[in-house]
Design an enzyme around this catalytic site. Sequence first.
Site, mmCIF file in Angstrom:
data_model
loop_
_atom_site.group_PDB
_atom_site.id
_atom_site.type_symbol
_atom_site.label_atom_id
_atom_site.label_comp_id
_atom_site.label_asym_id
_atom_site.label_seq_id
_atom_site.Cartn_x
_atom_site.Cartn_y
_atom_site.Cartn_z
ATOM 1 N N CYS A 1 0.843 -1.192 0.000
ATOM 2 C CA CYS A 1 0.000 0.000 0.000
ATOM 3 C C CYS A 1 0.878 1.241 0.000
ATOM 4 O O CYS A 1 1.804 1.322 -0.785
ATOM 5 C CB CYS A 1 -0.953 -0.026 1.178
ATOM 6 S SG CYS A 1 -0.138 -0.282 2.770
ATOM 7 N N ARG A 2 0.572 2.183 0.871
ATOM 8 C CA ARG A 2 1.240 3.479 0.771
ATOM 9 C C ARG A 2 2.568 3.549 1.486
ATOM 10 O O ARG A 2 3.390 4.408 1.194
ATOM 11 C CB ARG A 2 0.328 4.562 1.327
ATOM 12 C CG ARG A 2 -0.867 4.787 0.452
ATOM 13 C CD ARG A 2 -1.907 5.597 1.155
ATOM 14 N NE ARG A 2 -3.036 5.877 0.289
ATOM 15 C CZ ARG A 2 -4.275 6.110 0.725
ATOM 16 N NH1 ARG A 2 -4.512 6.098 2.015
ATOM 17 N NH2 ARG A 2 -5.241 6.362 -0.111
#
Lengths: 246, 246
Positions: free
Chosen positions: B178-179
Site C-alpha cells: 500500500c502506501r
Amino acid sequence: MEHDSGSADVYEQLARIGKVVVHPKRIELLDLLCQAERSVETLAEAAGLKLTTASAHLQVIRQARLVETRREGTRVYYRAAGEEVCRFVAALGDLGRARLAEVDQILRAIGAGSDSAERVTRAELLERVRSGEVVVLDVRPAEEYAAGHIPGAVSLPLEHLEARLGELDPGLEVVAYCRGPLCLLAPEAVATLRARGLRARCLEDGLPEWRQAGLPVATAPAGRSGRDTPATAPTNGHEARPGRRR
Amino acid sequence: MEHDSGSADVYEQLARIGKVVVHPKRIELLDLLCQAERSVETLAEAAGLKLTTASAHLQVIRQARLVETRREGTRVYYRAAGEEVCRFVAALGDLGRARLAEVDQILRAIGAGSDSAERVTRAELLERVRSGEVVVLDVRPAEEYAAGHIPGAVSLPLEHLEARLGELDPGLEVVAYCRGPLCLLAPEAVATLRARGLRARCLEDGLPEWRQAGLPVATAPAGRSGRDTPATAPTNGHEARPGRRR
DNA sequence: CTACTATTCCATAGATTTATGGAACATGAT
DNA sequence: ATCATGTTCCATAAATCTATGGAATAGTAG
C-alpha cells in the site's frame, strides 16, 4: 472515511514532531543537539535565547521525545534522542535547500551554496588524509569537537582561526568541516584561509553526515595537536554508543 | 554571536516547512500527495475535510513550496513537488515510529507494527515475482494505482477485496502493498485474505519507498479506459486518468 | 451572454502558541 | 541548616493559527 480512525491517530502523533520544527529556534536547538550534548544555559546562549525561553522550547522538544536529558550535579544536559532525530533534521535541511530558493540563496551568499564543485568528498578525504597530503580542520566550537570529530582532525574554532593561522603548515592543503550543509563555519574558514593564500576546501556536509555514513568518530578533549587519543569522554555519553548506521 | 545572522535566516526558512507538518491533516494531505496527484475535492474527501478547509491547508503547503499545481479545465491538481518531499515525509514517519511509542502501538494494533518478521523484502519480491510464485496486489485506491504501481501488480483496492476475492488464484501466495509503513491498507488486506485461508504477506514499506529504492514503477490504467502517456515532467510520473469512481 | 463548477479569497470567532518575569525546585557547598 | 546556582513551573498579555460560511474568481458548456 477512506482512512480508518487509526490512521488519523498516527498523523496526530506525527504532528507532535511537527510542532517541534515549526519554530526556527527549536530547529536551531535541535541542530545544535545533533552536534553534541549541551546544558540548558549553553544552548540558550548559543541560540540567543533567554534562559526561560530556551527551557520552554526544550520542554516542547522533549515532549516529542526528540531529546533525552541527563543530570550532572546542578546542570541538566540535553542530547538528541537517537540517530533518527539527526536524520530527520538532515532531511529537513535537504528539503529546504532543494525547495526553498531562499535557503540556497542565503547559503550561496557566503559560498556555502550548491555550487559545491569545490567540496571534498568523504571518500577523497579518507584517502588523502591517510597519505598525509592534507590537514583536516574542525572549525566548530571546542565543545563540539570534544563530543565527536573526524579522527585526526585538528580543532581550530573559527573564532580563533585568524589568531592561530601560524600553526598551519602552508605546504599542506586544508580541508575544513563544520556542522553540515547549513552551517557556515567551514565555508567562512575556507574563505579566510584562501584570502591568506592557503589552499583550502570544505568537506561535503559535516560531522553528522560523516557519522551517518558509518565512518569512525573520535571523542577526545579539545587540544591543539595533530594526534588523537580516542578515549571516550565520560562527560558525554552521546557518541559513546556504537550507533548503528544506515 | 556564535551564529551569524545568516544562519538565523536559514532556520526561519526551514520553519516554513515545519509549519506544514505541525497540523495532522496537512501531514495526511502530504502523504496522499506522495502517492499520486489529486484534485482539491478528492483530497478534501480523502482527508475528511470541508472543501474550504482543505484548500486553506493546501495553500499553507503550497507556500512552503512542497507542492505544485496543475490546472485541468476547472479542476486544480496538486502534486508533491519532488522527491525530497516524499523523502522528508518518510523521515518523519520513521522518526515517529522510532521515537513515539504511541505510533508503533497504533500500527501494531492492526498488525502493521514493527513485528514485521512477516514482511516480504523488495529483493525477495522481485525474485519471486519473476519466477511466478506470487501475485502482487496493490490495495490502494485505483487512482493511486493508476498514478504509479509496481510492474506486474494487480489493482484490487481494499474496499473491493471481499467482493473480488474469487479473482485470486488460491494456489499462489499473495503479496500486498500500500502506501507505506504508516498505511493500514495492506495489513488489513492480508488479515482478510488469511481469514479466508489464503497465504498472504505484506511487502515491506509501500510504493514511495519502492520508487526511492530506484526500482521500476509502471503507470497505466487500472483496468479502465485512459491514455498512459506521462505528460508531466517531475521526478516521478504523476499521471492519473481515472474514470471517476463511485 | 448566462448558468454552472471547482477553487480560492476574506472576515472572524475561538483556540493555541510565544516570550517572559517571578516563584518554586533540586543539588552542591558552606 | 542556609546559600548559591541551574533549571523548571506558572501566569499572562500579545501574537498567531484554525475552521468555516459566504463572496469572488477562473474555466466550461449552452
